[in-house]
Design a protein around this motif. Structure first.
Motif, short mmCIF file in Angstrom:
data_model
loop_
_atom_site.label_atom_id
_atom_site.label_comp_id
_atom_site.label_asym_id
_atom_site.label_seq_id
_atom_site.Cartn_x
_atom_site.Cartn_y
_atom_site.Cartn_z
N GLU A 24 71.69 92.20 -24.93
CA GLU A 24 72.38 93.11 -24.02
C GLU A 24 71.77 94.51 -24.11
OE1 GLU A 24 76.57 93.00 -24.82
OE2 GLU A 24 76.63 90.81 -24.73
N ALA A 25 71.45 94.94 -25.32
CA ALA A 25 70.84 96.26 -25.51
C ALA A 25 69.50 96.34 -24.81
CB ALA A 25 70.69 96.55 -27.00
N THR A 26 68.71 95.28 -24.94
CA THR A 26 67.41 95.25 -24.29
C THR A 26 67.56 95.36 -22.78
OG1 THR A 26 66.48 93.91 -26.07
CG2 THR A 26 65.31 93.89 -23.97
N ALA A 27 68.52 94.63 -22.22
CA ALA A 27 68.73 94.65 -20.77
C ALA A 27 69.18 96.01 -20.28
CB ALA A 27 69.76 93.59 -20.38
N LEU A 28 69.94 96.72 -21.13
CA LEU A 28 70.46 98.03 -20.74
C LEU A 28 69.50 99.18 -21.05
CD1 LEU A 28 74.11 97.58 -22.06
CD2 LEU A 28 73.45 97.83 -19.65
N GLY A 29 68.45 98.89 -21.81
CA GLY A 29 67.54 99.95 -22.23
C GLY A 29 68.02 100.72 -23.44
N VAL A 30 69.00 100.16 -24.16
CA VAL A 30 69.51 100.80 -25.38
C VAL A 30 68.51 100.57 -26.51
CG1 VAL A 30 71.31 100.65 -27.15
CG2 VAL A 30 71.94 100.61 -24.72
N PRO A 31 68.09 101.63 -27.21
CA PRO A 31 67.13 101.44 -28.29
C PRO A 31 67.71 100.64 -29.44
CG PRO A 31 67.88 103.72 -28.21
CD PRO A 31 68.42 103.05 -26.99
N ILE A 32 66.87 99.82 -30.06
CA ILE A 32 67.27 98.94 -31.15
C ILE A 32 66.51 99.38 -32.39
CG2 ILE A 32 67.23 96.57 -31.99
CD1 ILE A 32 67.16 95.92 -28.80
N VAL A 33 67.26 99.69 -33.44
CA VAL A 33 66.67 100.20 -34.67
C VAL A 33 67.10 99.31 -35.84
CG1 VAL A 33 66.37 102.19 -36.19
CG2 VAL A 33 66.85 102.56 -33.74
N ASP A 51 58.53 95.67 -30.16
CA ASP A 51 58.96 96.96 -29.61
C ASP A 51 60.20 97.55 -30.28
OD1 ASP A 51 56.88 96.97 -27.86
OD2 ASP A 51 58.02 96.13 -26.19
N ASP A 52 60.81 96.84 -31.22
CA ASP A 52 61.98 97.38 -31.90
C ASP A 52 61.55 98.38 -32.96
OD1 ASP A 52 63.67 95.68 -30.43
OD2 ASP A 52 63.52 94.08 -31.92
N PHE A 53 62.37 99.40 -33.15
CA PHE A 53 62.10 100.36 -34.21
C PHE A 53 62.50 99.75 -35.55
CE2 PHE A 53 62.90 102.96 -30.43
CZ PHE A 53 61.76 103.73 -30.42
N PHE A 54 61.84 100.19 -36.63
CA PHE A 54 62.11 99.66 -37.96
C PHE A 54 62.06 100.79 -38.97
CE2 PHE A 54 61.49 97.23 -41.85
CZ PHE A 54 62.23 96.08 -41.63
N VAL A 55 63.19 101.03 -39.63
CA VAL A 55 63.30 102.09 -40.63
C VAL A 55 63.54 101.45 -41.98
CG1 VAL A 55 64.70 104.04 -41.39
CG2 VAL A 55 64.17 103.78 -38.96
N ILE A 56 62.72 101.79 -42.96
CA ILE A 56 62.88 101.25 -44.31
C ILE A 56 63.67 102.26 -45.14
CG2 ILE A 56 61.68 100.51 -46.40
CD1 ILE A 56 59.33 99.68 -44.61
N LYS A 57 64.73 101.76 -45.79
CA LYS A 57 65.59 102.63 -46.59
C LYS A 57 65.48 102.28 -48.07
CE LYS A 57 69.80 99.90 -45.84
NZ LYS A 57 70.05 99.48 -47.22
N PRO A 58 65.56 103.29 -48.95
CA PRO A 58 65.49 103.02 -50.38
C PRO A 58 66.85 102.85 -51.05
CG PRO A 58 65.27 105.36 -50.03
CD PRO A 58 65.43 104.74 -48.67
N GLN A 59 67.92 103.21 -50.32
CA GLN A 59 69.26 103.17 -50.89
C GLN A 59 70.24 102.59 -49.87
OE1 GLN A 59 70.75 103.54 -53.75
NE2 GLN A 59 68.97 104.15 -54.97
#
Length: 198
Positions: free
Chosen positions: A50-59, A98-106
């Motif tokens: 649904e997010a993809t169809a709406l243009g909502v960014p996915i992180v 095309d999805d964003f990817f954030v790596i977290k240490p905590q």
């Protein structure tokens, strides 16, 4: 995908965060938790579509599993290795190109990551939080988001913990203390939430 360098902004100021779903569940109780995580994943995948169809960014916001030199392809590969209890799940829900990817240490997605820079660049001031564990990483991320004045929706059917009681407890805290919407995706569509932007 939305390019964070252009002038397009997140519809309704909304971004979808998928927290720690690239996960081998290699911890005490992890294998027992798998059915609840798989159920959450099914709802998350529908929400992602649904997010993809709406243009909502996915992180995707994900633990580094102590692999400090890693990046997303290595984390996906590590969590989908043969001995991983969640390997088939990881392959289904793995981030797309095309999805964003954030790596977290905590625990929190905001702690020592580029998420606080990325979200404003995307024009996001409202977050949909999904993933595991509801009572740890989702909760800590929600708390940090609330302190930064983000509006929150944490759909009950898109999060999981070691047991249902912990999930319910954490959702209650997020609803009461962080003013989070917690209706499941069966009761509230992403398009509706995007449209309620003020």
């Amino acid at each position: 995908m939305m390019d964070p360098t252009n002038n397009d902004k997140a519809p309704g100021g909304v971004a979808l965060l998928i927290i720690d779903m690239i996960n081998d569940l290699d911890f005490a109780g992890g294998k027992e938790m798998l059915p609840a995580v798989e159920a959450a994943a099914a709802a998350i995948l529908q929400l992602r579509d649904e997010a993809t169809a709406l243009g909502v960014p996915i992180v995707y916001v994900n633990d580094n599993y102590g692999q400090w030199h890693s990046e997303r392809s290595r984390i996906v590969e590590y969590c989908s290795r043969d001995e991983s209890a969640a390997r088939s799940l990881v392959k289904r829900i793995a981030p797309r190109h095309d999805d964003f990817f954030v790596i977290k240490p905590q625990f929190s997605g905001f702690y020592s990551t580029n998420l606080p820079v990325l979200l404003p660049t995307l024009g996001a001031n409202r977050l949909v939080l999904t993933g595991v564990a509801a009572d740890i990483c989702v909760l800590f991320t929600a708390a940090d988001a609330h302190m930064r004045d983000y509006d929150l929706w944490v759909p009950t059917d898109t999060v999981a913990s070691l047991d249902a009681q912990r999930t319910a407890w954490s959702l209650d805290i997020m609803a009461r203390s962080m003013k989070a919407e917690t209706r499941p995706t069966t009761d509230l569509a992403l398009a509706e939430w995007v449209a309620t932007s003020t």
